[in-house]
Scaffold this motif. Structure first.
Motif, PDB file in Angstrom:
ATOM      1  N   VAL A 110       0.836  -1.203   0.000  1.00  0.00           N
ATOM      2  CA  VAL A 110       0.000   0.000   0.000  1.00  0.00           C
ATOM      3  C   VAL A 110       0.872   1.255   0.000  1.00  0.00           C
ATOM      4  O   VAL A 110       0.612   2.202  -0.746  1.00  0.00           O
ATOM      5  CB  VAL A 110      -0.967  -0.008   1.200  1.00  0.00           C
ATOM      6  N   HIS A 111       1.927   1.260   0.815  1.00  0.00           N
ATOM      7  CA  HIS A 111       2.777   2.453   0.891  1.00  0.00           C
ATOM      8  C   HIS A 111       3.631   2.618  -0.360  1.00  0.00           C
ATOM      9  O   HIS A 111       3.618   3.673  -1.012  1.00  0.00           O
ATOM     10  CB  HIS A 111       3.676   2.389   2.128  1.00  0.00           C
ATOM     11  N   ASP A 112       4.410   1.581  -0.691  1.00  0.00           N
ATOM     12  CA  ASP A 112       5.404   1.709  -1.761  1.00  0.00           C
ATOM     13  C   ASP A 112       4.771   1.772  -3.154  1.00  0.00           C
ATOM     14  O   ASP A 112       5.198   2.570  -4.002  1.00  0.00           O
ATOM     15  CB  ASP A 112       6.381   0.531  -1.721  1.00  0.00           C
ATOM     16  N   VAL A 113       3.771   0.926  -3.388  1.00  0.00           N
ATOM     17  CA  VAL A 113       3.184   0.840  -4.722  1.00  0.00           C
ATOM     18  C   VAL A 113       2.052   1.854  -4.899  1.00  0.00           C
ATOM     19  O   VAL A 113       2.067   2.668  -5.827  1.00  0.00           O
ATOM     20  CB  VAL A 113       2.684  -0.589  -5.013  1.00  0.00           C
ATOM     21  N   LEU A 114       1.060   1.798  -4.013  1.00  0.00           N
ATOM     22  CA  LEU A 114      -0.119   2.640  -4.209  1.00  0.00           C
ATOM     23  C   LEU A 114       0.136   4.104  -3.848  1.00  0.00           C
ATOM     24  O   LEU A 114      -0.129   5.001  -4.649  1.00  0.00           O
ATOM     25  CB  LEU A 114      -1.290   2.083  -3.396  1.00  0.00           C
ATOM     26  N   ALA A 115       0.649   4.342  -2.652  1.00  0.00           N
ATOM     27  CA  ALA A 115       0.812   5.727  -2.207  1.00  0.00           C
ATOM     28  C   ALA A 115       1.963   6.433  -2.907  1.00  0.00           C
ATOM     29  O   ALA A 115       1.814   7.548  -3.413  1.00  0.00           O
ATOM     30  CB  ALA A 115       1.016   5.760  -0.691  1.00  0.00           C
ATOM     31  N   VAL A 116       3.139   5.789  -2.958  1.00  0.00           N
ATOM     32  CA  VAL A 116       4.334   6.449  -3.490  1.00  0.00           C
ATOM     33  C   VAL A 116       4.406   6.359  -5.009  1.00  0.00           C
ATOM     34  O   VAL A 116       4.549   7.366  -5.705  1.00  0.00           O
ATOM     35  CB  VAL A 116       5.607   5.862  -2.843  1.00  0.00           C
ATOM     36  N   ARG A 117       4.307   5.149  -5.533  1.00  0.00           N
ATOM     37  CA  ARG A 117       4.503   4.977  -6.985  1.00  0.00           C
ATOM     38  C   ARG A 117       3.385   5.626  -7.793  1.00  0.00           C
ATOM     39  O   ARG A 117       3.635   6.269  -8.813  1.00  0.00           O
ATOM     40  CB  ARG A 117       4.599   3.496  -7.333  1.00  0.00           C
ATOM     41  N   PHE A 118       2.132   5.461  -7.338  1.00  0.00           N
ATOM     42  CA  PHE A 118       0.999   5.974  -8.108  1.00  0.00           C
ATOM     43  C   PHE A 118       0.444   7.284  -7.573  1.00  0.00           C
ATOM     44  O   PHE A 118      -0.258   7.981  -8.308  1.00  0.00           O
ATOM     45  CB  PHE A 118      -0.136   4.936  -8.127  1.00  0.00           C
TER      46      PHE A 118
END
Length: 293
Positions: free
Chosen positions: A92-100
């Protein structure tokens, strides 16, 4: 996408891009327009051993084309190994929040995520709420009393029921594999064919003869496809050979889309090449006469 207007992100494997997947994608695109966000898909490329999912229904290229046709702006498909060890929290943090920079995410009610599928939709809601990301679970599409699923579509293809498979996919089952040089036996018998080879990671439909359609120069042309071991000529391995009536041209190396429309009959061994040639003629006539329902 980091630092922009944010994104509405569809999550899933989307093998086949079937009716259930299309509902998730359509809702993602719609929400992105409402919010002034970009629309995106996050999926993955399975490992070569295909241990994560069953054999692929579509090639990666055809899958990407179908997703883009839904209006999705960004298609992200990293190797599974790049993120499979992430915890649900890290996903959730690395992919959804940060990457997207996700503002909202969309998925089916059977979605799992994180290392060893540790996260489910309830956990996704909880983790995303803490990150300020909304979550929408899109109901599954039902057909004949059961959810539309990739496993149902695979079963139809393995039975040769390409019409039902196409109905659940939302458009006909289609391959878009490169045309390879064959043994030119069809040319010698008067029915030159294009030859395509299924990779071992793709699902192989039932062996037999099909009414098909081939896309050439922007036009879907009638064709007949033999998928099998060619027992009449002692063929080695499985071949996919398509005869296109009234066509001649050099398309070797091209990725040619072939739609499977109807199963005609199983692979069979003929006593003579003349009988084989007559069968191809019957299949070609069936292809000319076939009309989409």
């Amino acid at each position: 996408m980091e630092g922009g207007t944010g994104a509405c992100v569809a999550l899933g494997y989307f093998d086949g891009v079937h009716l259930g997947h299309r509902r998730v994608l359509a809702r993602t695109v719609e929400a992105a327009r409402e919010r002034g966000c970009t629309s995106a898909v996050f999926t993955f490329a399975p490992p070569l051993d295909r241990a994560v999912k069953g054999r692929a229904i579509l090639t990666p290229e055809e899958k990407a084309r179908r997703i883009a046709a839904m209006g999705v702006e960004h298609y992200v498909r990293p190797p599974f190994e790049e993120f499979c060890t992430l915890s649900p929290e890290a996903f959730v943090h690395d992919v959804l929040a940060v990457r997207f920079g996700a503002k909202a995410v969309f998925c089916g009610d059977n979605f799992t995520f994180g290392s060893r599928k540790a996260g489910n939709v309830d956990m996704l809601r909880r983790l995303c709420a803490a990150a300020g990301i909304s979550v929408e679970i899109v109901p599954m599409v039902q057909r004949e009393g059961a959810p539309v699923s990739s496993s149902r579509i695979r079963a139809c293809l393995e039975a040769g029921d390409v019409e039902t498979a196409g109905a659940m996919l939302g458009e006909p089952y289609c391959i878009d594999l490169p045309v390879r040089h064959g043994k030119r036996l069809g040319t010698a018998l008067g029915f030159p064919t294009i030859n395509q080879i299924y990779p071992d990671w793709m699902l192989l439909p039932r062996q037999g003869v099909y009414v098909t359609r081939v896309l050439l120069d922007g036009v879907w042309r009638p064709s007949a496809t033999g998928l099998g071991t060619r027992p009449t000529v002692n063929g080695d391995g499985v071949t996919c050979e398509t005869f296109i009536p009234d066509f001649s041209g050099d398309i070797y190396g091209d990725r040619v889309p072939v739609r499977f429309c109807r199963f005609l009959w199983p692979t069979q061994k003929f006593g003579t090449l003349e009988e084989l040639s007559a069968m191809v003629g019957r299949a070609a006539q069936a292809a000319r006469e076939w009309r989409e329902k």
